[in-house]
Design an enzyme around this catalytic site. Structure first.
Site, short mmCIF file in Angstrom:
data_model
loop_
_atom_site.label_atom_id
_atom_site.label_comp_id
_atom_site.label_asym_id
_atom_site.label_seq_id
_atom_site.Cartn_x
_atom_site.Cartn_y
_atom_site.Cartn_z
CD GLU A 117 -6.94 9.16 -0.08
OE1 GLU A 117 -6.25 10.06 -0.55
OE2 GLU A 117 -6.51 8.02 0.13
CG ASP A 155 -4.39 5.24 2.00
OD1 ASP A 155 -4.17 6.45 1.97
OD2 ASP A 155 -3.85 4.42 1.23
C1 NOJ Z 1 -3.40 8.26 -0.16
C2 NOJ Z 1 -2.52 8.88 0.87
O1 NOJ Z 1 -3.10 10.06 1.34
C3 NOJ Z 1 -1.18 9.09 0.20
O2 NOJ Z 1 -0.30 9.83 1.02
C4 NOJ Z 1 -0.59 7.75 -0.15
O3 NOJ Z 1 0.59 7.94 -0.90
C5 NOJ Z 1 -1.57 6.92 -0.98
N1 NOJ Z 1 -2.90 6.97 -0.49
C6 NOJ Z 1 -1.14 5.48 -1.02
O4 NOJ Z 1 -1.40 4.86 0.21
#
Ligand code: NOJ
Length: 515
Positions: free
Chosen positions: A264, A209
């Site tokens: 991500e 993440d």
């Molecule tokens: C990215 C995630 O995909 C999202 O759902 C989340 O709110 C944020 N990161 C914070 O962790």
């Protein structure tokens, strides 16, 4: 550089189709209206039938659920709402028995405010864990340390005052999600310990993440005022993160069987994403969001695809492609028609790179309409998180009324209804996955973009004598197209003329794989 020699099979994460499961909304074994791990295990047949190679589970760890699990209070346990560690082990075993790999979501940039680390850190300014998070004093007139804004908060500052100790802590997302301080060696070791815990249990890898948000500017300098309204996490791009990533890659590489990490990297330009692959010594894969936000136009998509190859190919980085996920409106909703959503599926599953499917897109689901009294997500993302309709019947295979309403047309869009209809979106996805599996060119081959009439995106995939052409008509008008050779239609987004010769004609909103 990590060169893959031609006589070695390509790593699994290059040719896999990875299916994202949002655990609250997939399968509910306990009957409380919230999906759980055992409910996923019960539904694994769906993935096998579809032909998915791997699944990625959004967070199921202990959490107070301010951000529905992206605020973790214990990285090494399952939240009771999702079951137990034994349920996780059973899911992993069942998936592996089907040849399906499992990636889990690792949330390294911030914890929950309820994590024992933060509870200890905030207890006093001299706490041994104080430095595990980012603390600053306010200025004499209460000025904040910088102009950074947080995400999911309507642009609120990324700093919140901890009344008891009188200092501010940094949070790139909700105030309930304090950022970890990765400059502290103990934090690095603790988060590596989390990876080991799950690697030892047998997971095949991680979706990391907002991984680009772990390294921070030591000076915490202001963002460019022109950009300061953009949540800081979408701007944060610090060289030190690459050193952390190299350590993480070494850790993954110390395990057998190619454990992989897809990061991500939520930055606004593909050029900023490429460095996160390092020299084959950082992330295995990275998300690349510009195409996800591109409108459904041939020229824009062609540009996104060309930009992606232009920056990733020189560093031997393998692209990823995504149309939908748990954070954005589904592509069926964004593109406003089923025909376009079907054509987009052909695109997603034939571009060179690793495709990620978001549960429910194979049903052509739209976002649910969530009435104000049922809104639960602070970021307004409930619509794309609606539960999967399994059956036609009124509760669609959910024992109790689920936590969010179903998407429109849940009965005809249900898995049950679509499995019985060879023309359904679901069957199209299955044919596309089978076409990929059967074609080295589609899985791993080179990709050459061909010029075509306006509104069409045309490319050819090649690998060792195997060859496919892909044609995507972004317009709602039939368009003639000449291609050399006698080709036949392998897959058509609307099912038309599959197995028949290609007659030099692409239908409105139609996409084709030709062989
Ligand atoms: C990215 C995630 O995909 C999202 O759902 C989340 O709110 C944020 N990161 C914070 O962790």
């Amino acid at each position: 550089m990590s060169h893959i020699s031609h006589d070695q099979p390509a790593p699994w994460w290059k040719s896999a189709v990875i299916y994202q499961i949002y655990p609250r909304s997939f399968g509910d074994s306990s009957g409380d209206g919230v999906g759980d791990l055992a409910g996923i295990t019960e539904r694994l047949d769906h993935l096998t039938w579809l032909g998915a190679d791997a699944l990625w589970l959004s967070p199921f760890f202990r959490s107070p659920m301010h951000d529905f699990g992206y605020d973790v209070s214990d990285y090494c346990d399952v939240d009771p709402v999702f079951g137990t560690l034994a349920d996780f082990d059973a899911l992993l075993e069942a998936a592996h028995a089907r040849g399906i790999r499992v990636l889990i979501d690792w949330v390294p940039a911030h914890t929950s405010i309820d994590h024992p680390w933060f509870v200890e850190a905030r207890a006093s300014r001299t706490s041994p864990k104080r430095d595990w998070y980012v603390w600053r004093d306010a200025g004499p007139a209460g000025e904040l340390p910088n102009n950074w804004t947080s995400a999911l908060t309507d642009g609120a500052p990324a700093w919140t005052l901890d009344e008891a100790s009188g200092q501010l802590y940094l949070h790139s997302f909700l105030p309930e999600q304090p950022d970890l301080n990765w400059a502290n060696q103990e934090v690095q070791e603790a988060m590596q310990g989390v990876l080991r815990f799950w690697l030892d249990r047998g997971v095949d890898g991680f979706r990391a993440d907002v991984i680009h948000n772990i390294g921070k500017d030591p000076a915490l300098a202001d963002a460019d005022p022109k950009l300061a309204k953009i949540p800081h996490c979408a701007l944060n791009d610090e060289p030190v993160t690459h050193a952390y990533l190299r350590d993480l890659r070494r850790l993954l590489d110390s395990y057998p069987n190619e454990r992989a990490m897809v990061g991500e990297v939520f930055l606004l330009d593909t050029k900023q994403v490429a460095p996160y692959y390092g020299r084959g010594d950082e992330l295995h894969l990275s998300f690349n969001f510009p195409p996800l936000f591109a409108p459904w136009e041939a020229a824009r998509w062609r540009e996104c695809v060309e930009d992606t190859f232009a920056v990733l190919d020189p560093v031997e980085a393998w692209p990823t492609w995504v149309l939908s996920n748990h954070d954005v409106k589904r592509h069926r909703t964004r593109y406003r028609s089923e025909a376009r959503a079907r054509a987009a599926a052909v695109l997603l599953l034939t571009l060179r790179g690793t495709p990620f499917l978001y549960m429910g897109e194979e049903l052509g689901l739209e976002d649910a309409e969530v009435p104000p009294e049922r809104v639960v997500d602070p970021g307004g993302r409930d619509g794309c998180r609606a539960p999967i309709p399994w059956t036609r019947g009124p509760s669609h295979g959910w024992p109790a009324s689920p936590w969010l309403p179903f998407a429109p047309d849940a009965a005809p869009r249900s898995v049950e209804a679509q499995r019985g209809d060879a023309d359904s979106v679901l069957h199209l996805y299955r044919r596309l996955l089978a076409a990929r599996r059967g074609s080295p060119a589609l899985r791993l081959g080179s990709m050459k973009i061909l010029d075509g009439p306006e509104g069409l995106f045309v490319y050819r995939r090649d690998a060792d004598g195997d060859r496919r052409w892909v044609v995507v008509n972004f317009r709602d008008k039939p368009t003639p197209l000449e291609l050399d050779g006698s080709l036949s239609v392998e897959v058509a987004s609307d099912g038309a003329e599959e197995g028949e010769p290609f007659r030099g004609h692409v239908g409105a909103d139609q996409a084709l794989i030709l062989a």
